[in-house]
Design a protein around this motif. Structure first.
Motif, mmCIF file in Angstrom:
data_model
loop_
_atom_site.group_PDB
_atom_site.id
_atom_site.type_symbol
_atom_site.label_atom_id
_atom_site.label_comp_id
_atom_site.label_asym_id
_atom_site.label_seq_id
_atom_site.Cartn_x
_atom_site.Cartn_y
_atom_site.Cartn_z
ATOM 1 N N VAL A 90 0.890 -1.160 0.000
ATOM 2 C CA VAL A 90 0.000 0.000 0.000
ATOM 3 C C VAL A 90 0.927 1.209 0.000
ATOM 4 N N GLN A 91 0.700 2.135 -0.930
ATOM 5 C CA GLN A 91 1.637 3.254 -1.082
ATOM 6 C C GLN A 91 0.882 4.578 -1.169
ATOM 7 N N THR B 118 -1.955 4.188 -3.724
ATOM 8 C CA THR B 118 -1.815 3.181 -4.785
ATOM 9 C C THR B 118 -1.527 1.817 -4.156
ATOM 10 N N PHE B 119 -1.680 0.771 -4.958
ATOM 11 C CA PHE B 119 -1.430 -0.602 -4.502
ATOM 12 C C PHE B 119 -0.538 -1.281 -5.533
ATOM 13 N N MET B 120 0.623 -1.751 -5.091
ATOM 14 C CA MET B 120 1.581 -2.365 -6.024
ATOM 15 C C MET B 120 1.690 -3.862 -5.720
ATOM 16 N N ILE B 121 1.737 -4.660 -6.782
ATOM 17 C CA ILE B 121 1.849 -6.120 -6.637
ATOM 18 C C ILE B 121 3.066 -6.583 -7.430
ATOM 19 N N LEU C 34 3.240 2.505 2.727
ATOM 20 C CA LEU C 34 2.466 2.671 3.967
ATOM 21 C C LEU C 34 2.278 1.311 4.639
ATOM 22 N N GLY C 35 2.098 0.302 3.805
ATOM 23 C CA GLY C 35 1.879 -1.049 4.315
ATOM 24 C C GLY C 35 2.485 -2.070 3.370
ATOM 25 N N VAL C 36 3.030 -3.155 3.934
ATOM 26 C CA VAL C 36 3.689 -4.175 3.124
ATOM 27 C C VAL C 36 3.171 -5.554 3.541
ATOM 28 N N VAL C 37 2.792 -6.349 2.545
ATOM 29 C CA VAL C 37 2.386 -7.736 2.795
ATOM 30 C C VAL C 37 3.350 -8.644 2.062
#
Lengths: 487, 143
Positions: free
Chosen positions: A214-215, A237-240, A482-485
């Motif tokens: 999550v960015q 934004t959301f990066m995969i 912001l968040g990392v999975v």
């Protein structure tokens, strides 16, 4: 070996370019060119990757130069960050090492109408929901186990199969490199073992350096292009980042077995057996390309399903539909692939086999393969950094077409080994450090998290600065995690 | 029982294995590989399976190729059936093939903590050697 420093020639050409002249090795057919500034080239010298750039210059039929991006590091035969185009009409070859084990490892990014202020108060809920909803980690299967008949269609149609079965939106395909499926995939060229490994891994993240992030857009360099890509300062934004999972790994394994024999039969003088290859037009070459394309299509199906899972998780948290949240795909790019592309080589249009091993396609404005929606701006180029600092969104340029077959870097590149990272930090410390900087990281494996900590990577800002100074692509915006999975 | 150590590699994981016999080398290499994958191992053998590895056509007799094929066999079973090798009963370890009855435990991602996902066993710097002290092997895992 990687631990030997490179002692061969590296001639400064100016403009962040360094040449390895083809006189360095008798087998070289073209020069090697590395894109780097003074600082990065010193780090690159300490790795043996320049030797691999020279070795790739020995491939039969290679055109223009053996190219290496500023994130170059030592790989298997090919350097990671390498680009090589071969002309089948001149005996050009295809090499599985020029694609790698994770066929069509790549990145996609979703924009949203969510602002930083919407997400920050609910960040923990959001990241926890994504972590729970996206299958991640070693041995964790996907939401669906596909029968062989369905897998064959996934291998032939990639992300198109997913959209046709309700997983995503038709516009997703317009915003995916190659429309989410390479033509010429041959499901029959994929071994039963590869099918076995791929059966329950569609829609899984795996582990290692793969992630969902999550960015927030924290700096915009080119407002007009950012607008065209649908992003603005402060937007979320959301990066995969993921690839073709076990199926792709098996396709590479299978092809290496075949190709080592083929290279000997064709009498190629290769300085490294891992550069094993076969002429593009040979039976071995066509079979590999058919299987590689099928694995690439699997990867696009995988990232498509992962994206759908992310959309579902975000929609659930905010109680609004993905459409309502504007969760549209900006773009999806491959960075481990071999593709037949038309390029101008010395004034002649040639249909060449472009290997991008840890390199991203970066086509300019006006190119027919750039989606119509971006044709005035150029292709979005996605460059993930590390989970503690930032990633970048760039746009392709005409200079990349003229020099690098429309290719740029693919990421930061590792600065230290996984083992060294483990010696320096522990996973729990990494998580606490990230949290102190407002980044929530969730991972199935503490060791995996430690090995991927920020300090283990080069600063991606330095890498993209070289790409921009060399004129290969332009910076559009910077994305802060912001968040990392992770798995 | 053989021993193994991890050596530094920029992006991946390198392993040095030492053992008294070729059988022990194969078993220790398997243990070394799964030690990179798993933090927690299954406690007991759940099933016994026959495993056979062979070098690819044209490379028969190459022990390094045999080692890669053996490790690939074990990796395939882990990825497709979540089986972790715990016990090895070798019937044959020759230059042309490895045949063993392997006792596997079952991996459960909800129970067992993990470390790394191994994509493949690579050919770079691959070695299998015999010296006065026994056998040694060196290989790199793509993770």
């Amino acid at each position: 070996m990687a631990d030997q420093a490179y002692r061969g020639p590296l001639e400064p050409m100016g403009g962040c370019r360094w040449r390895i002249p083809k006189s360095y090795k008798p087998c070289m057919n073209v020069d090697g060119i590395i894109y780097a500034d003074e600082k990065l080239i010193e780090a690159i010298r300490h790795d043996n990757a320049p030797e691999q750039v020279a070795n790739v210059g020995c491939l039969p039929g290679i055109q223009r130069a053996s190219l290496a991006m500023p994130d170059i590091h030592w790989g298997y035969g090919f350097p990671i960050g390498g680009v090589a185009a071969t002309d089948p009409a001149e005996g050009g070859v295809v090499s599985p090492g020029g694609v790698g084990y994770d066929i069509n490892c790549g990145v996609r990014i979703l924009r949203s109408d969510l602002a930083l202020a919407d997400v920050q108060p609910r960040l923990e809920e959001l990241v926890t929901r994504i972590f729970a909803h996206v299958p991640a980690g070693v041995g964790v299967g996907g939401p669906t186990k596909f029968a062989d008949k369905e897998l064959r269609r996934i291998l032939a149609d990639g992300a198109r199969y997913m959209v046709a079965h309700g997983h995503g939106w038709p516009e997703d395909l317009d915003r995916t490199e190659a429309g989410g499926a390479l033509q010429g995939a041959d499901p029959d060229a994929v071994s039963p073992r590869a099918y076995d490994r791929g059966r329950d891994q569609v829609g899984t993240l795996g582990a290692g350096n793969h992630f969902v992030e999550v960015q927030a857009v924290d700096e915009v360099f080119d407002p007009a292009v950012a607008e065209a890509f649908g992003v603005r300062p402060g937007a979320v934004t959301f990066m995969i980042h993921c690839g073709s999972r076990g199926l792709g790994h098996q396709v590479c394994d299978d092809s290496l077995k075949t190709m080592r024999g083929a290279a000997r039969r064709y009498g190629f003088d290769l300085p490294d057996p891992q550069l094993c290859c076969a002429p593009v037009q040979s039976g071995e070459g066509q079979r590999y390309l058919g299987a590689m394309r099928a694995a690439a299509n699997y990867a696009w199906a995988n990232r498509q399903l992962l994206m759908v899972l992310v959309r579902q998780a975000v929609a659930k948290v905010f109680g609004r539909s993905a459409e309502d949240l504007g969760l549209r795909l900006i773009y999806d790019v491959a960075h481990n692939i071999a593709k037949m592309e038309a390029h101008d080589v010395d004034g002649r249009i040639k249909n060449v086999c472009v290997h991008r091993k840890g390199a991203t396609r970066a086509f300019p404005a006006g190119h027919p393969e750039v989606p119509e929606v971006y044709r005035g701006a150029g292709q979005p180029v996605l460059i993930p950094g590390d989970m503690g600092r930032y990633s970048f969104l760039l746009v392709g340029s005409a200079a990349a077409m003229a020099e690098t077959f429309g290719s740029v870097c693919h990421g930061a590149g590792r600065a230290m080994s996984r083992h060294e990272a483990m010696r320096r930090v522990r996973g729990e410390e990494v998580r606490k450090d990230l949290a102190s900087r407002g980044i929530l990281a969730l991972a199935r494996s503490w060791r995996g998290l430690a090995e991927e900590y920020s300090g283990a990577y080069k600063d991606v800002a330095e890498v993209v600065d070289v790409v921009e100074k060399a004129g290969l692509a332009r910076k559009v915006c910077r994305l802060r995690p912001l968040g990392v999975v992770k798995g | 029982m053989g021993t193994f150590t991890v050596f530094d590699h920029t992006a991946d994981v390198g392993l040095d294995v030492r053992a008294e016999s070729l059988e022990d080398l194969m078993a220790t290499a398997g243990r070394a590989m799964f030690d990179q994958v798993l933090e927690d191992w299954p406690a007991e053998v759940d099933s016994r399976r026959q495993v056979r590895a062979r070098p690819p056509t044209g490379l028969e007799g190459d022990l390094a190729e045999l080692l890669v094929d053996w490790l690939q066999e074990l990796l395939y079973r882990f990825e497709t059936e979540r089986l972790v090798p715990l016990e090895y009963d070798f019937q044959c370890v020759g230059p042309r093939d490895v045949r063993a009855e392997v006792g596997f435990g079952r991996f459960d991602p909800a129970v067992h903590r993990t470390r790394l996902e191994v994509k493949a066993v690579t050919y770079h710097g691959l070695q299998v050697r015999q010296d006065a002290g026994g056998w040694s092997a060196r290989f790199i895992l793509d993770v």
